[in-house]
Structures are given as structure tokens and as C-alpha cells.
Write a protein that holds these residues in place. Sequence first.
Motif, PDB file in Angstrom:
ATOM      1  N   LYS A 123      30.393  35.852  38.374  1.00 49.90           N
ATOM      2  CA  LYS A 123      29.467  36.892  37.938  1.00 49.90           C
ATOM      3  C   LYS A 123      30.128  38.251  38.158  1.00 49.90           C
ATOM      4  CE  LYS A 123      25.587  33.952  39.334  1.00 49.90           C
ATOM      5  NZ  LYS A 123      24.410  33.804  40.234  1.00 49.90           N
ATOM      6  N   VAL A 124      31.208  38.444  37.426  1.00 51.30           N
ATOM      7  CA  VAL A 124      32.086  39.591  37.643  1.00 51.30           C
ATOM      8  C   VAL A 124      31.346  40.924  37.502  1.00 51.30           C
ATOM      9  CG1 VAL A 124      34.205  40.722  36.888  1.00 51.30           C
ATOM     10  CG2 VAL A 124      34.050  38.231  36.846  1.00 51.30           C
ATOM     11  N   GLN A 125      30.433  41.006  36.562  1.00 47.69           N
ATOM     12  CA  GLN A 125      29.713  42.267  36.345  1.00 47.69           C
ATOM     13  C   GLN A 125      28.809  42.620  37.524  1.00 47.69           C
ATOM     14  OE1 GLN A 125      27.774  41.728  32.536  1.00 47.69           O
ATOM     15  NE2 GLN A 125      29.542  42.524  31.409  1.00 47.69           N
ATOM     16  N   GLN A 179      36.867  43.339  43.921  1.00 46.15           N
ATOM     17  CA  GLN A 179      37.938  43.319  42.918  1.00 46.15           C
ATOM     18  C   GLN A 179      38.982  42.289  43.350  1.00 46.15           C
ATOM     19  OE1 GLN A 179      39.821  47.093  42.213  1.00 46.15           O
ATOM     20  NE2 GLN A 179      41.124  46.303  40.563  1.00 46.15           N
ATOM     21  N   LEU A 180      39.149  41.262  42.552  1.00 45.91           N
ATOM     22  CA  LEU A 180      40.016  40.147  42.937  1.00 45.91           C
ATOM     23  C   LEU A 180      41.486  40.410  42.617  1.00 45.91           C
ATOM     24  CD1 LEU A 180      37.842  37.031  42.018  1.00 45.91           C
ATOM     25  CD2 LEU A 180      38.486  37.831  44.290  1.00 45.91           C
ATOM     26  N   LYS A 215      42.468  37.920  46.948  1.00 44.65           N
ATOM     27  CA  LYS A 215      42.371  36.464  46.798  1.00 44.65           C
ATOM     28  C   LYS A 215      43.012  35.768  47.995  1.00 44.65           C
ATOM     29  CE  LYS A 215      42.299  36.234  41.720  1.00 44.65           C
ATOM     30  NZ  LYS A 215      43.025  35.747  40.510  1.00 44.65           N
ATOM     31  N   THR A 253      29.256  34.593  43.054  1.00 38.03           N
ATOM     32  CA  THR A 253      29.146  35.878  42.373  1.00 38.03           C
ATOM     33  C   THR A 253      30.517  36.490  42.154  1.00 38.03           C
ATOM     34  OG1 THR A 253      26.950  36.286  43.317  1.00 38.03           O
ATOM     35  CG2 THR A 253      28.176  38.209  42.541  1.00 38.03           C
ATOM     36  N   THR A 254      31.356  36.441  43.180  1.00 42.83           N
ATOM     37  CA  THR A 254      32.688  37.043  43.097  1.00 42.83           C
ATOM     38  C   THR A 254      33.501  36.448  41.950  1.00 42.83           C
ATOM     39  OG1 THR A 254      32.675  37.345  45.497  1.00 42.83           O
ATOM     40  CG2 THR A 254      34.793  37.523  44.388  1.00 42.83           C
ATOM     41  N   ILE A 255      33.429  35.141  41.788  1.00 43.12           N
ATOM     42  CA  ILE A 255      34.262  34.466  40.785  1.00 43.12           C
ATOM     43  C   ILE A 255      33.629  34.481  39.401  1.00 43.12           C
ATOM     44  CG2 ILE A 255      35.380  32.304  40.115  1.00 43.12           C
ATOM     45  CD1 ILE A 255      35.416  31.496  43.056  1.00 43.12           C
ATOM     46  N   GLY A 272      39.624  31.769  37.951  1.00 41.99           N
ATOM     47  CA  GLY A 272      38.408  32.388  37.443  1.00 41.99           C
ATOM     48  C   GLY A 272      37.670  31.511  36.452  1.00 41.99           C
ATOM     49  N   SER A 310      29.543  41.549  40.698  1.00 41.89           N
ATOM     50  CA  SER A 310      30.359  41.546  41.909  1.00 41.89           C
ATOM     51  C   SER A 310      30.867  42.936  42.276  1.00 41.89           C
ATOM     52  CB  SER A 310      31.551  40.601  41.716  1.00 41.89           C
ATOM     53  OG  SER A 310      32.427  40.666  42.822  1.00 41.89           O
ATOM     54  N   LYS A 311      30.976  43.165  43.592  1.00 39.03           N
ATOM     55  CA  LYS A 311      31.551  44.404  44.109  1.00 39.03           C
ATOM     56  C   LYS A 311      32.952  44.160  44.674  1.00 39.03           C
ATOM     57  CE  LYS A 311      27.043  46.423  45.255  1.00 39.03           C
ATOM     58  NZ  LYS A 311      26.198  46.999  46.339  1.00 39.03           N
TER      59      LYS A 311
END
Length: 343
Positions: free
Chosen positions: A88-90, A95-96, A101, A84-86, A196, A92-93
Motif C-alpha cells: 500500500k505504497v500510497q 521509503q524502501l 530494506k 502497508t509498507t510493501i 514488491g 506508506s510513510k
Amino acid sequence: MACSRKTIARGCFGKIYKEKFNGTWAAMKKVPMGIISKKQLEGECKVYHSARHCHVVKLLGDPWLQDGRWHIPLEFIKGEDLETTIFKVQESKVQLTPKVKATIITGMCEGLFHLHSKNIVHQDLKPDNIMVEHGTHRAVIIDMGLAKFSFNGFSSAQNCGNVAYSAPEILQGNGVRDKRSDVWAMGKIITELITGVRQSSNLASPTIREMLKDSPYCNVVSKMVATNPSERASMAEMIIEIRHLSVGIHLGIDMLAKPKAGTGQAKLGLVAHDGPRRTGPVPVPIRVFVSEFFKVPILCPLPPNGTVTHLHFDDESGQLVIKQIFMRNGNIVKHENMKIRKS
């Protein structure tokens, strides 16, 4: 037993629910008894007991049989999977940022390093099987259902796992899943986290060097995804460099290692990212810190003897906080704190 009535994930062999266990929330894995035998379950529990570490999901208690399903209480991590983090950005909670990272990379590599130090091969590493805790960004390796012990080429379980993160020798049918194939999978995961972008299965060192040429992790990842498993780096070989990179990124500095004239020996220097880049290494008074404290994030649990170092970067003060704990015969005999601010 209280239950959220919500399936929070699907593991290798069963569904996982958020439920109360011994007064705390747990990720309750429920596996039909026809899918896994008692002997297989005992083997999985043995892996969990040997793998106790803050970057590996914990087994909270002994499994039990109820309504035709094995109930396995696991640590509940309030966060999201790395998939999800990588990708499914919308949703994800997380911020990378570069620091986040670095925290995630170091955490999941610490977890894998610990597993390998216990001769445990995960076999099924992929972004879905790494959780990122909200707030702390602690990375936790999960789903040990396919994990196995591996000693000198002998394994305690079947050779199986996902295809997308399989090393070249596995795809070609020329090898077995071992520590080296775990390392390759982790190298691919790190590449996807940095870029990403979903990577293909034919990932190789030359591709990585071009793709990550502007990343401090370029050299590390290139060694991790070497096509020939005999040339591939181990986690034991890579973990120190990964720790160095993490601290450097949190401090906003580059680690330079240039030979002294006529000696062939490297001289340590630091260069600030937020100022003009200097042409040579800058001598710093924290050389002892670099050599002695760039070692290990705190381990869980504490060892009976030795020194444990915990590194934490305080964004508000801009300080790196180092805590050292000295253990002897299972007791804390000394505790020290040090704070370093980038000048």
C-alpha cells in the motif's frame, strides 16, 4: 485510563486499541473471555516473557479481566505494518531504499532468530504481523496469539496459522508448523519486500534464484524456502550471512569470498558499489573488523556475561558506528566506540 477511542489493529482473537498504561501509550489487546481461557492466556504471556527482544513486541504488564474482556497491554509501536509498507505504497510513510530494506530484513530475522533460540514457534508470520517503526525502520514481530513452545517435536499449543504464508509441507498436510515452517514464511516475506510483488504459495528455490538473481539476498532466501523442510536452512544457520549483507549494503560494498590460488581458502575483499568494479578482491585494513564485528546487533536486554556489539550506520557522516559493551556478572565492565568510513 486514557483511550484514543480508535481501533488500531485486529489480532488473532481480539481488537487492539491505543490506550495509556502506566503513563505510556500501549497497544491494548482486548479479547472476549469466551474466546480465550485463562490457561491459554497464561500460555501466551509465558511466550511474551520468554521472547523479550527489541525486534519482538513486548508485554508491558499482567493482563486483567474487565467488562467481560481480557486486557493485554503490549508495546505501542509508532509505525505501520509491513503489509502497508510493501503493498500500500500510497499510504506508506516508509521509503524502501536498499538500506531501509536491509534494516527491515535484518530486524525481522533477528526477531525470529531470537524466538527460535527460545524454542518459540510464531506460526502466523506474514507482513501484517510485522511492524516497521517510523524513523528508525526497526522491524518488530507482533501478534504472538498463536505462538507456541516447541521442544523436540512436542508443542505447547495447536498447530494453526494463516494459509498464504504456509510452507509446502503444511499445505500438503505432511507436516506440522515448526521452526522450519516459520523460516519458509520469513523467506517469502523477504522476497515480497525485495520485489514488491505478492508471491504465490508454491514459491521454491529455483523460482527465487531467478527472481532475485540481482539481489544480494538471493542465496539466503533460496535456502530459506527449500521445498523439503529437511533441506531448509535454520535461522541459526542464516543469521550471520544476513548480518553480513546488511552491513555491506549500508557501507555500499560487496562482500567477496574468492579462493586463494592453490589453497582453496577464501580471501576477503571489498568492492565499492559507487566505483568501477574490480576484477579481484581488494585487500582492506579492516579485516579484523569484518571477522570480529560482523556479529550481532545489540540484544535486549543485555546478557549478564559476554560481549554485545551494536552496529549503526550514520547517513550524514557516512560512517559505520560500532559500539561494544562488555558484560560481567550483570555489570558493564568496559565500553568501546569505533567509527569506520568507507575509503
